[in-house]
Enzyme design. Structure first.
Site, PDB file in Angstrom:
ATOM      1  CG  ASP A   9      -7.096 -68.604 -44.360  1.00 49.41           C
ATOM      2  OD1 ASP A   9      -8.060 -69.264 -43.987  1.00 49.41           O
ATOM      3  OD2 ASP A   9      -6.902 -68.258 -45.546  1.00 49.41           O
ATOM      4  CG  ASP A  11      -8.918 -71.496 -49.769  1.00 50.06           C
ATOM      5  OD1 ASP A  11      -8.296 -71.714 -50.807  1.00 50.06           O
ATOM      6  OD2 ASP A  11      -9.979 -70.844 -49.729  1.00 50.06           O
TER       7      ASP A  11
HETATM    8  P1  B16 Z   1     -14.891 -76.621 -46.982  1.00 49.71           P
HETATM    9  P2  B16 Z   1     -10.025 -70.963 -45.233  1.00 49.71           P
HETATM   10  C1  B16 Z   1     -12.318 -71.662 -46.387  1.00 49.71           C
HETATM   11  O1  B16 Z   1     -10.993 -71.972 -46.063  1.00 49.71           O
HETATM   12  C2  B16 Z   1     -12.404 -71.235 -47.840  1.00 49.71           C
HETATM   13  O2  B16 Z   1     -11.742 -69.984 -48.035  1.00 49.71           O
HETATM   14  C3  B16 Z   1     -13.838 -71.064 -48.248  1.00 49.71           C
HETATM   15  O3  B16 Z   1     -13.909 -70.723 -49.628  1.00 49.71           O
HETATM   16  C4  B16 Z   1     -14.586 -72.381 -47.996  1.00 49.71           C
HETATM   17  O4  B16 Z   1     -15.957 -72.257 -48.320  1.00 49.71           O
HETATM   18  C5  B16 Z   1     -14.431 -72.767 -46.516  1.00 49.71           C
HETATM   19  O5  B16 Z   1     -13.043 -72.874 -46.199  1.00 49.71           O
HETATM   20  C6  B16 Z   1     -15.082 -74.094 -46.201  1.00 49.71           C
HETATM   21  O6  B16 Z   1     -14.408 -75.091 -46.908  1.00 49.71           O
HETATM   22  O7  B16 Z   1     -16.023 -76.656 -47.961  1.00 49.71           O
HETATM   23  O8  B16 Z   1     -13.657 -77.353 -47.446  1.00 49.71           O
HETATM   24  O9  B16 Z   1     -15.307 -77.037 -45.589  1.00 49.71           O
HETATM   25  O10 B16 Z   1      -9.741 -69.820 -46.164  1.00 49.71           O
HETATM   26  O11 B16 Z   1     -10.753 -70.551 -43.968  1.00 49.71           O
HETATM   27  O12 B16 Z   1      -8.809 -71.831 -44.959  1.00 49.71           O
HETATM   28 MG    MG Z   2      -8.443 -68.194 -46.888  1.00 46.27          MG
END
Ligand code: B16
Ligand code: MG
Length: 213
Positions: A9, A11
């Site tokens: 992952d 974030d």
């Molecule tokens: P974006 P991950 C996720 O990243 C985040 O944890 C989540 O909070 C966010 O809403 C989602 O990506 C979409 O992100 O708005 O930048 O497209 O944890 O899956 O790496």
């Molecule tokens: Mg994450």
């Protein structure tokens, strides 16, 4: 070794953009008079932008919002979030993450990203990992966000490795559920580890080198 590949992952695992997500959603919610706190924020981890907005709107009690108004709110949040991302640099890649990635690669493992974020290519560029991974599966190539396994199944396909031979690394309960639904073992950090969502629940990403041995 019990795995051929590791799917990370982004974030909350490779970098800590989760605080930027929180601040941007908080600003949007405050502007709308919607209660929003870190407990609700934990439900947004790993969840797509529009699904995150729907979770925040559970506490909204104003007039019904059109799809166009919802899209504008999500855009407002993403614009704020991107301002924070512009400040990121290679200094935002921690020593423990960089050294762990290098150690796992030296062990012969294939390494991939499995993130719900559409901002993944930009973030990887900011932290100096643009061309590091063998595959990148992200919010731009999926139609269903975590806890659906699509993002991890696609990463495994890109790598040419069977799901049972992949280990997923996640900080989100929704992400751990996605890995398990894809037939993969999951090692967790952060919020997901605190919730006991993984096959391994780690305090530090450095533990991965022992887990995969
Ligand atoms: P974006 P991950 C996720 O990243 C985040 O944890 C989540 O909070 C966010 O809403 C989602 O990506 C979409 O992100 O708005 O930048 O497209 O944890 O899956 O790496
Ligand atoms: Mg994450």
């Amino acid at each position: 070794m019990q795995f051929q590949a590791i799917i990370f992952d982004l974030d909350g695992v490779i970098c800590f953009t989760d605080e930027y997500h929180y601040r941007a959603w908080k600003a949007m919610a405050d502007g709308m008079g919607i209660p929003f706190d870190r407990t609700i924020n934990n439900r947004l981890r790993g969840v797509s932008r529009m699904d995150s907005l729907e979770i925040i709107l559970e506490k909204y009690d104003g007039p019904a919002l059109s799809d166009a108004q919802k899209a504008a709110l999500a855009q407002q949040k993403n614009d704020l979030y991107r301002e924070s991302l512009k400040e990121m640099s290679t200094a935002d890649l921690s020593d423990e993450v960089r050294e762990t990635l290098d150690a796992l690669r030296a062990m012969g493992l294939k390494l991939a990203i499995g993130s719900s974020s559409k901002n993944t290519p930009f973030i990887l560029g900011q932290i100096g990992l643009k061309d590091f991974f063998d595959a990148v599966s992200d919010g731009n190539n999926i139609t269903r966000s975590k806890p659906d396994p699509e993002v991890f199944v696609k990463a495994a396909q890109m790598l040419g490795v069977a799901p049972a031979d992949c280990l997923v690394v996640e900080d989100a309960v929704s992400g751990a559920q996605a890995g398990h639904a894809g037939g993969m073992k999951v090692a967790c950090l952060g919020d997901a580890a605190l919730n006991g969502a993984g096959d391994w629940n780690m305090k530090s990403i450095r533990e991965l080198t022992d887990i995969v041995r």
